[in-house]
Structure formats: C-alpha cells, structure tokens
Design an enzyme around this catalytic site. Structure first.
Site: not given
Ligand code: BG6
Ligand code: MG
Length: 222
Positions: A8-10, A16, A45-46, A49, A114-116, A118, A145, A169-170
């Site tokens: 996982d990243l954040d 972050t 968390k996780g 968006r 990661s779900a992000s 970004n 997730k 994972e956190d």
């Molecule tokens: C996860 C975070 O890694 O990414 C979540 O734990 C976040 O809090 C999700 O909503 C999506 O991230 P992003 O950067 O695409 O908005």
């Molecule tokens: Mg995380």
C-alpha cells in the site's frame, strides 16, 4: 515460497494518509460548514476517492446531485495535491527505505497495490519511481479495497500467485483486501496490526527477518 512483496502507499510508504484526512476535513468544512468527526474520516482509509466521499456524505446525512458529487471529488483532489506540494525523499516513512532494500537483497519482486490515482506522482516526489517492478492501476480494477482486486492485480503484475506474496497495509479495508486475495497481511499501526496476520505498531518497527520467520513457522505448522 514467498517471492513478492505488495505495498500500500498512503500510510505505509509515506505519511500521506494524514493529508487525505486533512483534505476531506477542509472540503466538508468549506462546503457544508461542518466539522467531520475524526472517526468518520478514519473509516475512509484505504477506500477509493469516490467510495470515501460517499461514506462521508452518508455519515453526515448529506445528499448531493451527481454533478455536485463529481465536483466535490475533484475539489478534494485539488486540496490533497496542494498538501503534496512539499513531499520529497524525506517524506518516506521511517524503516521503509531499509525494508525495500532488504526485500530486494533477498530477491523479492516489489509491487504497488494502492487505491490512489496520485500514486505515480507521489512515487516521483519520493524518488521511488523506479523502485517497483509493477504498479497496479486502480482505474483498471472492478472493485476497490476491501475487495481483493488491487492486490490480485499487483501479484499478477509481478508474475506471482497471491499466496506467494506478503502485503503491507495500514488500513482495515486494505487488510481485508489482502486476506481476501490470499496473501500474508502485514499490518502497520494499531488497528491494522490487530487485524493482520503479523502486526507492527509503526513502520519503524517493521522487521523482515521476523516476518519471514513467522511465515515459515505458520507454513510448517499448517
Ligand atoms: C488510498 C487512501 O491509498 O487512496 C485513501 O488510503 C484514498 O484515503 C485513496 O481515498 C484514493 O486516493 P486518491 O489519491 O486517488 O484520491
Ligand atoms: Mg494506506
């Protein structure tokens, strides 16, 4: 044999996760004049968006149109990206650079789960762009997730069966996703540590030898 490590990243590689919470808090304050409770925000968390925004609105009993929903999600991301501006190599959480190096040394393949959306931007700012053999794309998985999809995609990205992977994972949603994928879940932070197969209070405490010894013990017992 355990051959790959999925991350996982954040909240695992960089702090972050706190920025996500700050951005959601400001968004809710600016638009609805409300102080979103910390425990409601922590539940995101996780989550993706859009799943996060849906959970926050529902938790606060707020209804918005589809257009407003899209606008709010975009605005949250703009707030979040402002907070990312100062991210740099020093923002990598304690113990993570050593863990990545130790895994590499032992021949592990490394993948990001990661779900992000970004994630590539964040890895670039952290100086970790070249570190992972595969980066699973959250846009290409059907379910976020706690569904296992992103961890299955990450394992596939490095050519490994999920049961041959350890994953870090956190978040509670992330630990559930790892377990559903069939990988060994390493939890970081109090809540994730309780739910994981192996837990650590924070990233600084992560200990690869201890993780591998525990996996071997479990394998020989089972
Ligand atoms: C996860 C975070 O890694 O990414 C979540 O734990 C976040 O809090 C999700 O909503 C999506 O991230 P992003 O950067 O695409 O908005
Ligand atoms: Mg995380």
């Amino acid at each position: 044999m355990t051959k790959a490590a999925l991350f996982d990243l954040d909240g695992v590689i960089a702090d972050t996760a706190a920025y996500h919470l700050q951005a959601w808090h400001k968004l809710v304050q600016d638009h609805f004049g409300l102080d979103a409770p910390a425990d409601l925000l922590a539940q995101t968390k996780g989550l993706s968006r859009t799943d996060s925004l849906a959970a926050i609105l529902s938790g606060l009993d707020l209804t918005v149109t589809d257009d407003e929903f899209t606008q709010l999600a975009a605005e949250k991301n703009a707030l979040y990206q402002q907070l990312l501006a100062n991210l740099n190599e020093d923002s990598i959480l304690p113990g993570i650079a050593d863990l990545l190096a130790a895994l590499r040394k032992k021949g592990f393949r490394l993948a990001l789960a990661s779900a992000s959306h970004n994630a590539p931007l964040i890895l670039d700012k952290l100086g970790l762009s070249g570190t992972f053999d595969a980066i699973a794309d959250p846009r290409k998985v059907a379910h976020g997730k706690p569904a296992p999809d992103i961890f299955l995609a990450a394992a596939k990205g490095v050519g490994c069966q999920p049961e041959d992977c350890i994953a870090f994972e956190d978040s509670a949603a992330g630990i559930a996703a790892i377990k559903a994928a069939g990988s060994c879940a390493v939890g970081v932070g109090q809540q994730a540590a309780r739910q994981a197969d192996i837990g650590f209070p924070d990233t600084a405490a992560l200990d690869l030898d201890q993780i591998l010894a525990q996996i071997n013990r479990k394998k020989s017992a089972g």
